[in-house]
Design a protein around this motif. Structure first.
Motif, PDB file in Angstrom:
ATOM      1  N   THR A  47       0.753   0.788  -8.014  1.00  0.00           N
ATOM      2  CA  THR A  47      -0.145   0.338  -7.036  1.00  0.00           C
ATOM      3  C   THR A  47      -1.019   1.543  -6.689  1.00  0.00           C
ATOM      4  OG1 THR A  47      -0.399  -0.177  -4.883  1.00  0.00           O
ATOM      5  CG2 THR A  47       1.489   1.253  -5.290  1.00  0.00           C
ATOM      6  N   ASP A  92      -4.583  -3.192   3.473  1.00  0.00           N
ATOM      7  CA  ASP A  92      -4.477  -4.888   3.136  1.00  0.00           C
ATOM      8  C   ASP A  92      -4.124  -4.798   1.678  1.00  0.00           C
ATOM      9  OD1 ASP A  92      -4.701  -7.381   2.497  1.00  0.00           O
ATOM     10  OD2 ASP A  92      -6.321  -7.588   3.820  1.00  0.00           O
ATOM     11  N   GLU A  93      -3.084  -5.128   1.374  1.00  0.00           N
ATOM     12  CA  GLU A  93      -2.593  -5.124  -0.132  1.00  0.00           C
ATOM     13  C   GLU A  93      -3.324  -6.092  -0.798  1.00  0.00           C
ATOM     14  OE1 GLU A  93       1.196  -7.891  -0.755  1.00  0.00           O
ATOM     15  OE2 GLU A  93       1.544  -6.270   0.393  1.00  0.00           O
ATOM     16  N   LYS A  94      -4.205  -6.920  -0.462  1.00  0.00           N
ATOM     17  CA  LYS A  94      -5.118  -7.920  -1.045  1.00  0.00           C
ATOM     18  C   LYS A  94      -6.644  -7.331  -1.348  1.00  0.00           C
ATOM     19  CE  LYS A  94      -3.102 -11.952   0.494  1.00  0.00           C
ATOM     20  NZ  LYS A  94      -2.799 -12.870   1.782  1.00  0.00           N
ATOM     21  N   LYS A  95      -6.624  -6.050  -0.714  1.00  0.00           N
ATOM     22  CA  LYS A  95      -7.939  -5.523  -0.874  1.00  0.00           C
ATOM     23  C   LYS A  95      -7.830  -3.880  -1.279  1.00  0.00           C
ATOM     24  CE  LYS A  95     -10.159  -7.632   3.044  1.00  0.00           C
ATOM     25  NZ  LYS A  95     -10.537  -7.383   4.648  1.00  0.00           N
ATOM     26  N   PRO A  96      -7.981  -3.889  -2.773  1.00  0.00           N
ATOM     27  CA  PRO A  96      -7.707  -2.453  -3.298  1.00  0.00           C
ATOM     28  C   PRO A  96      -8.679  -1.315  -2.609  1.00  0.00           C
ATOM     29  CG  PRO A  96      -7.909  -4.255  -5.070  1.00  0.00           C
ATOM     30  CD  PRO A  96      -8.290  -4.718  -3.814  1.00  0.00           C
ATOM     31  N   SER A 115      -9.040  -0.868   0.262  1.00  0.00           N
ATOM     32  CA  SER A 115      -8.583  -0.460   1.426  1.00  0.00           C
ATOM     33  C   SER A 115      -7.418   0.625   1.773  1.00  0.00           C
ATOM     34  CB  SER A 115      -7.814  -1.648   2.506  1.00  0.00           C
ATOM     35  OG  SER A 115      -6.770  -2.129   1.959  1.00  0.00           O
TER      36      SER A 115
END
Length: 191
Positions: free
Chosen positions: A111, A117-121, A123
């Motif tokens: 990662t 927000d893990e869906k928004k790299p 962020s």
């Protein structure tokens, strides 16, 4: 240990570096006590341990000889019983870095770092203080498999390491970009 260690040593040799494998099984480099879960005293974790000591002189001598220490997170019981314990790799790394008074601790991960927000790299938190990290864990923003890595960073910072970093091992030049640019490409954690 031997198979992976020898493979890593060979990779290091091909790029012109010398490396030596250290572990608790053969050299007694890393010492541990059996890990327990205070909240679940009935659970026996068998051969899982928590690090309590290292032979720092072994690492220091290797570094003085320009040899890269490759540490396998297998420890020998500190009580002299000869029992061997498996240690979480992140935990072992942070403990060793703290014992060696390292300036930095860097985790290469799958990662980019800690994300809002893990869906928004995009962020990613570029820099966090220890207390902010603890708050993000309590809020559930940091969760799952990232918790042990982040807890290892906190342990390292508490042990006197200047900064801890989490960066993607998939990004070319991630270490250089994280350490030598103002914003970095991962997350740095500071005291």
């Amino acid at each position: 240990i031997d198979e992976i260690g020898n493979e890593l040593k060979e990779i290091m040799r091909t790029i012109g570096a010398k490396a030596e494998l250290l572990n608790g099984r053969d050299q007694g480099f890393l010492q541990a006590e059996k890990k327990t879960l205070p909240q679940y005293p009935e659970v026996d974790l068998q051969c899982v341990g928590e690090p309590v000591g290292i032979k720092a002189e072994q690492v220091n001598q290797l570094l003085a000889d320009k040899i890269v220490p490759l540490v396998a997170p297998v420890a020998v019981a500190a009580d002299g019983s000869g029992t061997h314990y498996n240690i979480n790799g992140d935990t072992a790394s942070a403990f060793i870095a703290g014992e060696l008074h390292a300036a930095k601790l860097v985790f290469l991960s799958d990662t980019m770092g800690i994300l809002q927000d893990e869906k928004k790299p995009d962020s990613i938190y570029s820099s966090l203080k220890k207390g902010e990290v603890e708050s993000l864990i309590a809020q559930g923003i940091i969760s799952g498999g990232m918790i042990p890595k982040v807890e290892a960073c906190i342990h390292g910072i508490s042990a006197g390491i200047g900064k801890a970093h989490i960066v993607s091992g998939y990004q070319p030049h991630a270490l250089l970009l994280e350490i030598f640019t103002k914003r970095g490409v991962g997350t740095e954690i500071v005291h």
